[in-house]
Motif scaffolding. Structure first.
Motif, PDB file in Angstrom:
ATOM      1  N   ALA A 190       0.718  -1.047  -0.004  1.00  0.00           N
ATOM      2  CA  ALA A 190       0.145  -0.035  -0.112  1.00  0.00           C
ATOM      3  C   ALA A 190       0.764   1.182  -0.051  1.00  0.00           C
ATOM      4  CB  ALA A 190      -0.908  -0.123   1.407  1.00  0.00           C
ATOM      5  N   LEU A 191       2.002   1.122   0.653  1.00  0.00           N
ATOM      6  CA  LEU A 191       2.760   2.398   0.681  1.00  0.00           C
ATOM      7  C   LEU A 191       3.573   2.652  -0.486  1.00  0.00           C
ATOM      8  CD1 LEU A 191       4.442   1.989   4.345  1.00  0.00           C
ATOM      9  CD2 LEU A 191       2.902   3.741   3.659  1.00  0.00           C
ATOM     10  N   GLU A 192       4.047   1.394  -1.223  1.00  0.00           N
ATOM     11  CA  GLU A 192       4.692   1.511  -2.312  1.00  0.00           C
ATOM     12  C   GLU A 192       3.892   2.120  -3.501  1.00  0.00           C
ATOM     13  OE1 GLU A 192       7.609  -1.233  -5.120  1.00  0.00           O
ATOM     14  OE2 GLU A 192       6.194  -2.196  -3.689  1.00  0.00           O
ATOM     15  N   GLU A 193       2.627   1.834  -3.518  1.00  0.00           N
ATOM     16  CA  GLU A 193       1.436   2.148  -4.383  1.00  0.00           C
ATOM     17  C   GLU A 193       1.108   3.812  -4.161  1.00  0.00           C
ATOM     18  OE1 GLU A 193      -2.791   1.038  -6.259  1.00  0.00           O
ATOM     19  OE2 GLU A 193      -1.593  -0.358  -5.183  1.00  0.00           O
ATOM     20  N   GLY A 194       0.856   3.942  -2.904  1.00  0.00           N
ATOM     21  CA  GLY A 194       0.216   5.239  -2.649  1.00  0.00           C
ATOM     22  C   GLY A 194       0.949   6.316  -2.297  1.00  0.00           C
ATOM     23  N   PHE A 207      12.605  -0.625  10.657  1.00  0.00           N
ATOM     24  CA  PHE A 207      11.390  -0.196  11.047  1.00  0.00           C
ATOM     25  C   PHE A 207      10.469   0.359  10.132  1.00  0.00           C
ATOM     26  CE2 PHE A 207      14.134  -0.063  14.627  1.00  0.00           C
ATOM     27  CZ  PHE A 207      13.393  -0.336  15.833  1.00  0.00           C
ATOM     28  N   SER A 208       9.812  -0.281   9.668  1.00  0.00           N
ATOM     29  CA  SER A 208       8.825  -0.136   8.439  1.00  0.00           C
ATOM     30  C   SER A 208       8.026   1.453   8.332  1.00  0.00           C
ATOM     31  CB  SER A 208       7.836  -1.261   7.963  1.00  0.00           C
ATOM     32  OG  SER A 208       6.829  -1.253   8.929  1.00  0.00           O
ATOM     33  N   PRO A 209       8.010   2.132   7.312  1.00  0.00           N
ATOM     34  CA  PRO A 209       7.611   3.543   7.396  1.00  0.00           C
ATOM     35  C   PRO A 209       5.960   3.221   7.651  1.00  0.00           C
ATOM     36  CG  PRO A 209       8.563   2.803   5.367  1.00  0.00           C
ATOM     37  CD  PRO A 209       8.570   1.799   5.876  1.00  0.00           C
ATOM     38  N   LYS A 298       8.976   8.365  -8.299  1.00  0.00           N
ATOM     39  CA  LYS A 298       7.791   8.769  -8.925  1.00  0.00           C
ATOM     40  C   LYS A 298       7.202   9.156  -7.644  1.00  0.00           C
ATOM     41  CE  LYS A 298       5.770   7.527 -12.690  1.00  0.00           C
ATOM     42  NZ  LYS A 298       5.142   6.640 -13.732  1.00  0.00           N
ATOM     43  N   ALA A 299       6.696  10.311  -7.553  1.00  0.00           N
ATOM     44  CA  ALA A 299       5.636  10.641  -6.374  1.00  0.00           C
ATOM     45  C   ALA A 299       4.269  10.257  -6.627  1.00  0.00           C
ATOM     46  CB  ALA A 299       5.856  12.239  -6.145  1.00  0.00           C
ATOM     47  N   ARG A 300       3.500  10.710  -5.541  1.00  0.00           N
ATOM     48  CA  ARG A 300       2.262  10.241  -5.440  1.00  0.00           C
ATOM     49  C   ARG A 300       1.468  10.857  -6.684  1.00  0.00           C
ATOM     50  NH1 ARG A 300      -1.677   8.005  -1.626  1.00  0.00           N
ATOM     51  NH2 ARG A 300      -3.678   8.972  -2.033  1.00  0.00           N
TER      52      ARG A 300
END
Length: 468
Positions: A190-194, A207-209, A298-300
């Motif tokens: 979800a973080l990688e995509e969003g 420690f994951s973001p 690539k940003a959001r």
């Protein structure tokens, strides 16, 4: 809070008077009191100069009163200065003649001076306590003091105990206390995509973001989005910082701490606004998954960013969050970050540098900043410097290699991701007191919090925290 403020209804009659006095008013004060007061003042060579303090003894050897020298136009930290020099005990402020708006700043100063970070080491002696004066909104003072206490505690906590998971837990406790909504995104996919920039910056850490989104307020109220940089520790990544530069990097989540503190104050005071607090919590670590100079992210919003320097990671975190802020359809966006050393070169460590694309908003910030002695200084969003962020392979680079105007180019970078047509304030702050001053102990600091809270109150109601 309970250790430094005592309700008047529960206080005994032995509270020692704290008597503010100016140089001009000192003769009249002495004329109204026993002659031994005059003798003691003369013997002590007390002139009621600003910041001076004198214990006047009683016949039995105890303290009859404490005289606080001050100048009315420079009285912000009078009680804060006194607290550190008073003996433990119970005190009562002689507040006759002090305007209500001044009195509230004095009491906030006392509360801020009573802050001690005691998670790992307890204090050696108790603090003096103050009987609550009549006619002052105690809830307002305590809301402001508690907001600073939260921000300071978060910043002062060592990085091993303040990683993204811990910052998310602090946000959860805050949300539960005030019945706010909370969403924490920690799933890797979800973080990688969003939030691809946040995911990349935090990829090397064990420690994951986390992306933290706290919401509060009625949907029909003006919507203020608060954005905080939450880099829980910054090694610099592959562009590794020198050891001395890394020493204080537990404070690199200071922007997130200020945002959570400000959100706490807004909710405690019940301001007539709707808030969304967005925090990107990451550790910029070194490892096999570290991002590299020359990589393209690539940003959001789809814009591509060439990495010039992995130590310019905070603006990458904010880029994704500012895009998300625009999706919330805000009326105002305010971000806080410990972003650049260049801002510290420009204004030093004790002034909050800020940028804005809205002239009225920038001007409106000045009055509450002065009222609260929470200094801010506007730096220019100088568009001609945008060329310093040009890239030959992407839409822009994350850091100018020229070495000049670093705070301005960082703000211009963020402007590429801030929502168009929405008033925006960007704070580039130290979030740390490098020296101890009355009410501002050395360590983590919520710079700009009082100024921004006063701005919001003046615009949306409850303007007693500052001049409208």
């Amino acid at each position: 809070m309970e250790s430094i403020f005592v309700s008047a209804a529960t206080a005994d009659d032995d509270a020692i008077p704290l008597i503010p006095v100016t140089r001009d008013a000192l003769p009249d004060l002495l004329a109204r009191n026993p002659e031994r007061w005059r003798n003691w003042v003369e013997q002590s060579d007390f002139k009621a100069e600003s910041g001076s303090l004198l214990h006047v003894p009683a016949d039995d050897g105890r303290t009859a009163a404490v005289l606080l020298g001050h100048e009315p136009e420079r009285s912000h930290w009078m009680l804060a200065q006194a607290l550190k020099r008073l003996w433990p005990g119970l005190y009562r402020l002689e507040s006759a003649g002090i305007k209500a708006d001044v009195l509230i700043t004095l009491l906030v100063g006392w509360g801020l001076a009573g802050y001690r970070f005691e998670r790992y080491r307890k204090a050696e002696k108790p603090l003096p306590r103050l009987v609550w004066p009549e006619g002052v909104d105690r809830a307002r003072v305590e809301a402001l003091v508690a907001a600073h206490r939260l921000a300071r505690d978060l910043i002062n906590t060592p990085p091993a105990d303040m990683m993204p998971v811990h910052l998310a837990l602090a946000a959860r406790e805050l949300a539960e206390e005030f019945g706010a909504g909370l969403r924490v995104i920690s799933d890797d996919e979800a973080l990688e995509e969003g939030f691809p920039c946040i995911h990349t910056v935090g990829a090397a850490s064990a420690f994951s973001p986390r992306v933290i989104e706290l919401t509060w307020g009625r949907p029909d109220m003006p919507h203020v989005v608060l954005v905080g940089k939450g880099v829980c520790f910054d090694s610099g990544g592959l562009n590794l910082k020198p050891g001395n530069s890394m020493r204080l990097m537990k404070k690199d989540m200071g922007g997130a701490a200020i945002v959570l503190g400000l959100a706490r104050a807004i909710m405690a005071l019940g301001l007539p606004v709707r808030i969304t607090a967005l925090v990107g919590a990451v550790e910029n670590a070194v490892g096999s998954r570290s991002f590299r100079p020359g990589d393209v992210l690539k940003a959001r919003n789809g814009k591509t960013i060439e990495i010039d320097n992995t130590d310019a990671e905070g603006r990458l975190v904010l880029a994704d969050l500012l895009v998300r802020a625009g999706e919330c359809h805000p009326d105002l966006v305010i971000d806080f970050a410990t972003l650049t050393g260049a801002a510290r070169v420009a204004v030093g460590t004790e002034i909050a540098a800020f940028f804005s694309d809205d002239e009225v908003l920038a001007a409106d910030l000045q009055a509450p900043a002065g009222y609260w002695d929470d200094p801010v200084w506007r730096l220019p969003l100088h568009e001609p410097y945008r060329h310093l962020l040009d890239s030959r392979v992407a839409d822009l680079v994350n850091s100018s290699s020229g070495g000049y105007a670093g705070a301005i180019t960082a703000a211009l970078f963020l402007k590429e991701f801030a929502p168009e047509g929405v008033p925006w304030l960007h704070f580039d702050v130290m979030a740390w007191n490098t020296r101890a001053r009355p009410g501002r102990p050395k360590g983590g600091e919520a710079m700009g919090l009082r100024a921004v809270l006063g701005l919001l109150e003046a615009r949306h109601g409850q303007g007693s925290s500052g001049p409208a």
